[in-house]
Design a protein around this motif. Structure first.
Motif, mmCIF file in Angstrom:
data_model
loop_
_atom_site.group_PDB
_atom_site.id
_atom_site.type_symbol
_atom_site.label_atom_id
_atom_site.label_comp_id
_atom_site.label_asym_id
_atom_site.label_seq_id
_atom_site.Cartn_x
_atom_site.Cartn_y
_atom_site.Cartn_z
ATOM 1 N N VAL A 1 0.826 -1.220 0.000
ATOM 2 C CA VAL A 1 0.000 0.000 0.000
ATOM 3 C C VAL A 1 0.857 1.266 0.000
ATOM 4 O O VAL A 1 0.629 2.171 -0.826
ATOM 5 C CB VAL A 1 -0.977 -0.031 1.184
ATOM 6 N N PRO A 2 1.854 1.434 0.880
ATOM 7 C CA PRO A 2 2.675 2.650 0.824
ATOM 8 C C PRO A 2 3.393 2.859 -0.507
ATOM 9 O O PRO A 2 3.426 3.993 -1.012
ATOM 10 C CB PRO A 2 3.667 2.455 1.980
ATOM 11 N N PRO A 3 3.968 1.820 -1.148
ATOM 12 C CA PRO A 3 4.565 2.075 -2.472
ATOM 13 C C PRO A 3 3.561 2.548 -3.523
ATOM 14 O O PRO A 3 3.914 3.354 -4.394
ATOM 15 C CB PRO A 3 5.163 0.709 -2.843
ATOM 16 N N LEU A 4 2.330 2.074 -3.451
ATOM 17 C CA LEU A 4 1.322 2.539 -4.397
ATOM 18 C C LEU A 4 1.014 4.022 -4.200
ATOM 19 O O LEU A 4 0.852 4.775 -5.170
ATOM 20 C CB LEU A 4 0.044 1.711 -4.242
ATOM 21 N N PHE A 5 0.949 4.455 -2.938
ATOM 22 C CA PHE A 5 0.752 5.878 -2.670
ATOM 23 C C PHE A 5 1.955 6.691 -3.155
ATOM 24 O O PHE A 5 1.801 7.814 -3.662
ATOM 25 C CB PHE A 5 0.530 6.099 -1.172
ATOM 26 N N ALA A 6 3.151 6.153 -2.958
ATOM 27 C CA ALA A 6 4.355 6.855 -3.423
ATOM 28 C C ALA A 6 4.375 6.986 -4.934
ATOM 29 O O ALA A 6 4.757 8.032 -5.486
ATOM 30 C CB ALA A 6 5.598 6.115 -2.929
ATOM 31 N N TRP A 7 3.981 5.941 -5.636
ATOM 32 C CA TRP A 7 3.921 6.003 -7.101
ATOM 33 C C TRP A 7 2.896 7.040 -7.566
ATOM 34 O O TRP A 7 3.146 7.796 -8.508
ATOM 35 C CB TRP A 7 3.565 4.618 -7.621
ATOM 36 N N GLN A 8 1.759 7.101 -6.876
ATOM 37 C CA GLN A 8 0.752 8.091 -7.229
ATOM 38 C C GLN A 8 1.242 9.508 -6.959
ATOM 39 O O GLN A 8 0.916 10.446 -7.705
ATOM 40 C CB GLN A 8 -0.532 7.818 -6.433
ATOM 41 N N ALA A 9 2.039 9.683 -5.916
ATOM 42 C CA ALA A 9 2.573 11.010 -5.614
ATOM 43 C C ALA A 9 3.491 11.512 -6.719
ATOM 44 O O ALA A 9 3.542 12.725 -6.997
ATOM 45 C CB ALA A 9 3.326 10.980 -4.281
ATOM 46 N N LEU A 10 4.211 10.622 -7.360
ATOM 47 C CA LEU A 10 5.103 11.032 -8.448
ATOM 48 C C LEU A 10 4.353 11.393 -9.722
ATOM 49 O O LEU A 10 4.910 12.061 -10.603
ATOM 50 C CB LEU A 10 6.112 9.918 -8.744
#
Length: 259
Positions: A178-187
């Protein structure tokens, strides 16, 4: 002689100054029934008084019931803590947290603190210079996305060993993605403010996982995670605030040139 017998019975049994000499016939029988009933009631009352005057032997069940009744009749939630008690409790928590932070392994402590430098240096340098640099802000967002992905991946490393208290089940392994998916969306956001908000949400989720879902982490690691998350969140929000201030100043300057 009946006249001599009734006063003697009166003084011995009932101790009441009644004149029984005048009662004869049916009245005497009715009076005898009434006095017999009164005497039985008197004896019963005396027996009850004697029983009550004896010391009561309470068994453990009755004592527990009495304490339970006292507990339910009291209102403990209305009792307010004194300021001294609250201050002592807060100071105790802070002292234990600092002690746990000092007891953490030196490599983990120093590397974690060094990893916060890119977060803090970006808004600090822009605030000192009084200028907002979009490229530097995007570099902070990129570093934040990498950090969030690292925090999510730690759950895999914690759950995979055979002797680990966390099992490699769907809950632990899926939550780590879940945190990597949020990080990818932030980029993917073009606006730095939206990216910063997305990373703040991802950091909060990762901290919740480490504190609540995996309570077997050592205390020093939990304290270190809380401190690091607070610093990262404040740094990202500071960058977003500097961007907003820079845009407002730029808009005001353009309005002045047009006027």
């Amino acid at each position: 002689d009946k006249a001599d017998m009734f006063p003697l019975i009166q003084r011995c049994c009932f101790h009441a100054p009644f004149k029984l000499q005048k009662l004869t016939g049916p009245r005497l029988l009715l009076y005898g029934k009434m006095t017999t009933t009164c005497s039985s009631l008197g004896l019963r009352l005396r027996r009850d008084v004697c029983l009550l005057s004896r010391p009561l032997s309470l068994n453990p069940a009755s004592v527990y019931a009495t304490k339970l009744q006292a507990f339910h009749t009291s209102l403990p939630f209305f009792k307010k803590k004194t300021p001294k008690e609250s201050e002592t409790k807060d100071s105790g928590i802070l002292q234990r947290s600092l002690t746990a932070l000092k007891d953490s392994p030196k490599p983990a402590l120093y590397l974690s603190l060094a990893g916060l430098i890119p977060f803090v240096s970006v808004p600090l340098s822009m605030a000192v210079q009084g200028t907002y640099y979009p490229e530097v802000a995007f570099a902070q967002i990129t570093y934040g996305a990498v950090t969030v992905s690292f925090l999510g991946g730690m759950r895999w490393g914690f759950a995979l060993p055979e002797n680990s208290p966390a099992k490699p089940d769907w809950l632990n392994l899926a939550n780590s993605t879940v945190p990597p998916l949020f990080a990818w969306q932030a980029l993917l956001f073009k606006d730095v403010t939206h990216s910063a908000i997305m990373l703040v949400i991802a950091l909060g989720i990762a901290l919740h996982y480490d504190l609540s879902l995996l309570p077997t982490y050592p205390r020093w690691f939990k304290v270190l995670r809380v401190v690091g998350t607070v610093v990262m969140v404040l740094s990202l929000l500071a960058t977003a605030a500097l961007k907003t201030i820079s845009e407002e100043q730029l808009g005001n300057s353009r309005n002045k040139w047009q006027n």
